[in-house]
Scaffold this motif. Sequence first.
Motif, PDB file in Angstrom:
ATOM      1  N   SER A  45      -2.608  14.550  -5.696  1.00  0.00           N
ATOM      2  CA  SER A  45      -2.084  13.995  -6.898  1.00  0.00           C
ATOM      3  C   SER A  45      -1.439  13.428  -7.534  1.00  0.00           C
ATOM      4  N   SER A  46      -0.864  12.885  -7.019  1.00  0.00           N
ATOM      5  CA  SER A  46       0.085  12.349  -7.738  1.00  0.00           C
ATOM      6  C   SER A  46      -0.025  10.480  -5.902  1.00  0.00           C
ATOM      7  N   CYS A  47      -1.398   9.970  -6.096  1.00  0.00           N
ATOM      8  CA  CYS A  47      -1.631   9.181  -6.028  1.00  0.00           C
ATOM      9  C   CYS A  47      -2.715   8.104  -6.049  1.00  0.00           C
ATOM     10  N   VAL A  48      -2.868   6.548  -5.837  1.00  0.00           N
ATOM     11  CA  VAL A  48      -3.670   6.267  -7.297  1.00  0.00           C
ATOM     12  C   VAL A  48      -3.940   4.930  -5.612  1.00  0.00           C
ATOM     13  N   ASP A  49      -5.177   4.306  -5.533  1.00  0.00           N
ATOM     14  CA  ASP A  49      -5.537   3.577  -4.367  1.00  0.00           C
ATOM     15  C   ASP A  49      -6.070   2.374  -5.188  1.00  0.00           C
ATOM     16  N   LEU A  50      -4.911   0.775  -5.197  1.00  0.00           N
ATOM     17  CA  LEU A  50      -6.197   0.115  -5.504  1.00  0.00           C
ATOM     18  C   LEU A  50      -6.473  -0.905  -4.628  1.00  0.00           C
ATOM     19  N   GLU A  51      -7.661  -1.604  -4.792  1.00  0.00           N
ATOM     20  CA  GLU A  51      -7.974  -1.617  -3.044  1.00  0.00           C
ATOM     21  C   GLU A  51      -8.771  -3.496  -3.623  1.00  0.00           C
ATOM     22  N   PHE A  52      -8.747  -4.481  -2.875  1.00  0.00           N
ATOM     23  CA  PHE A  52      -9.485  -5.603  -2.503  1.00  0.00           C
ATOM     24  C   PHE A  52     -10.189  -5.934  -0.821  1.00  0.00           C
ATOM     25  N   ASN A  53     -11.558  -5.059  -0.810  1.00  0.00           N
ATOM     26  CA  ASN A  53     -12.490  -4.767   0.459  1.00  0.00           C
ATOM     27  C   ASN A  53     -12.228  -3.960   0.784  1.00  0.00           C
ATOM     28  N   LEU A  54     -11.857  -4.619   2.259  1.00  0.00           N
ATOM     29  CA  LEU A  54     -11.283  -2.780   3.239  1.00  0.00           C
ATOM     30  C   LEU A  54     -10.013  -3.170   3.189  1.00  0.00           C
ATOM     31  N   LYS A  55      -9.185  -3.712   2.319  1.00  0.00           N
ATOM     32  CA  LYS A  55      -7.432  -3.867   2.451  1.00  0.00           C
ATOM     33  C   LYS A  55      -6.675  -3.279   0.950  1.00  0.00           C
ATOM     34  N   GLY A  56      -5.962  -2.475   1.154  1.00  0.00           N
ATOM     35  CA  GLY A  56      -5.809  -1.254  -0.241  1.00  0.00           C
ATOM     36  C   GLY A  56      -3.893  -1.571  -0.222  1.00  0.00           C
ATOM     37  N   LEU A  57      -3.678  -0.999  -1.159  1.00  0.00           N
ATOM     38  CA  LEU A  57      -2.257  -0.349  -1.603  1.00  0.00           C
ATOM     39  C   LEU A  57      -2.734   0.972  -1.432  1.00  0.00           C
ATOM     40  N   ARG A  58      -1.385   1.819  -1.435  1.00  0.00           N
ATOM     41  CA  ARG A  58      -1.479   3.834  -2.248  1.00  0.00           C
ATOM     42  C   ARG A  58      -0.626   3.092  -2.802  1.00  0.00           C
ATOM     43  N   TYR A  59      -0.362   4.064  -4.201  1.00  0.00           N
ATOM     44  CA  TYR A  59       0.969   4.443  -4.676  1.00  0.00           C
ATOM     45  C   TYR A  59       1.322   5.566  -5.048  1.00  0.00           C
ATOM     46  N   GLN A 119       4.328   0.955   5.534  1.00  0.00           N
ATOM     47  CA  GLN A 119       4.590   1.691   3.957  1.00  0.00           C
ATOM     48  C   GLN A 119       5.707   0.389   3.559  1.00  0.00           C
ATOM     49  N   ILE A 120       5.611  -0.200   2.128  1.00  0.00           N
ATOM     50  CA  ILE A 120       6.341  -1.325   1.906  1.00  0.00           C
ATOM     51  C   ILE A 120       7.281  -1.171   0.845  1.00  0.00           C
ATOM     52  N   ASN A 121       7.172   0.669   0.153  1.00  0.00           N
ATOM     53  CA  ASN A 121       8.807   0.703  -0.282  1.00  0.00           C
ATOM     54  C   ASN A 121       8.853   2.029  -0.247  1.00  0.00           C
ATOM     55  N   THR A 122       9.316   2.941  -1.660  1.00  0.00           N
ATOM     56  CA  THR A 122       9.004   4.642  -1.498  1.00  0.00           C
ATOM     57  C   THR A 122       8.222   5.417  -2.089  1.00  0.00           C
ATOM     58  N   ASN A 123       7.531   4.161  -2.692  1.00  0.00           N
ATOM     59  CA  ASN A 123       6.635   4.758  -3.657  1.00  0.00           C
ATOM     60  C   ASN A 123       4.675   3.566  -3.302  1.00  0.00           C
ATOM     61  N   TRP A 124       5.317   2.886  -2.297  1.00  0.00           N
ATOM     62  CA  TRP A 124       4.096   2.026  -2.094  1.00  0.00           C
ATOM     63  C   TRP A 124       3.788   2.398  -0.572  1.00  0.00           C
ATOM     64  N   ALA A 125       2.697   1.873   0.138  1.00  0.00           N
ATOM     65  CA  ALA A 125       2.332   1.853   1.210  1.00  0.00           C
ATOM     66  C   ALA A 125       0.862   0.526   1.110  1.00  0.00           C
ATOM     67  N   TYR A 126       0.760  -0.137   2.132  1.00  0.00           N
ATOM     68  CA  TYR A 126      -0.429  -1.045   2.478  1.00  0.00           C
ATOM     69  C   TYR A 126      -1.181  -0.822   3.578  1.00  0.00           C
ATOM     70  N   TYR A 127      -2.691  -0.898   3.439  1.00  0.00           N
ATOM     71  CA  TYR A 127      -3.218  -0.212   4.386  1.00  0.00           C
ATOM     72  C   TYR A 127      -4.946  -0.876   4.714  1.00  0.00           C
ATOM     73  N   LYS A 128      -4.659  -1.065   5.838  1.00  0.00           N
ATOM     74  CA  LYS A 128      -6.547  -1.717   5.945  1.00  0.00           C
ATOM     75  C   LYS A 128      -7.384  -0.671   6.408  1.00  0.00           C
ATOM     76  N   ARG A 129      -8.211  -0.372   6.245  1.00  0.00           N
ATOM     77  CA  ARG A 129      -9.140   0.837   6.432  1.00  0.00           C
ATOM     78  C   ARG A 129     -10.403   0.391   7.157  1.00  0.00           C
ATOM     79  N   ASP A 130     -11.247   1.727   8.036  1.00  0.00           N
ATOM     80  CA  ASP A 130     -12.554   1.391   8.370  1.00  0.00           C
ATOM     81  C   ASP A 130     -13.596   1.342   7.257  1.00  0.00           C
TER      82      ASP A 130
END
Length: 177
Positions: free
Chosen positions: A131-145, A164-175
């Motif tokens: 409930s505290s997360c948001v995904d921002l994406e471009f194609n299959l790559k994203g940032l999770r806040y 993990q980029i910092n305490t609030n942000w992560a980068y991901y590549k997904r299927d």
Amino acid sequence: MKCSNFTSFILTLLLGTSLLTSCERFDIRLVLTNNEEALTTICNDFLKQDGIRYINITSHYDKGTCDVVNSWCLRFEKWEKWDKQKEKTIYLDTIEEVIEYEKIDKVKYNALVNSLKKYNLKSIGKVYNCSSCVDLEFNLKGLRYSQDSTYRLKKDFEYLKVEQINTNWAYYKRDWN
């Protein structure tokens, strides 16, 4: 004449390859590096509102997806959604009708779409089971806040790469699924 057609074909092929390559080189992490404060504000504002769960916007080079607002998808100039209760697809003609149907604040919707375009992102969405997360994406790559600094996205069958980029942000590549 044949040489001219062949040359045109080669130039078209090179241009198409160049566009695809430039799209793949887009590093969503740089968007965060250059705009972390603005993206954090966008995500926090997104979490505060209830009307919008997900937005996807298409771009000129990606015709495989459609514009999406929550469960509505723009196909063939009509917005459509599967209605579980009626067990049928329902249609609306305009985004304004979708916004009204979903009880979405039009100003907030337009601001989110403009932000996606400004930062070259394709989607923003609330995250299932966070409930505290948001995904921002471009194609299959994203940032999770995540507002929760202890939350950690884990690599699994969907998230093939997680950093993990910092305490609030992560980068991901997904299927693609």
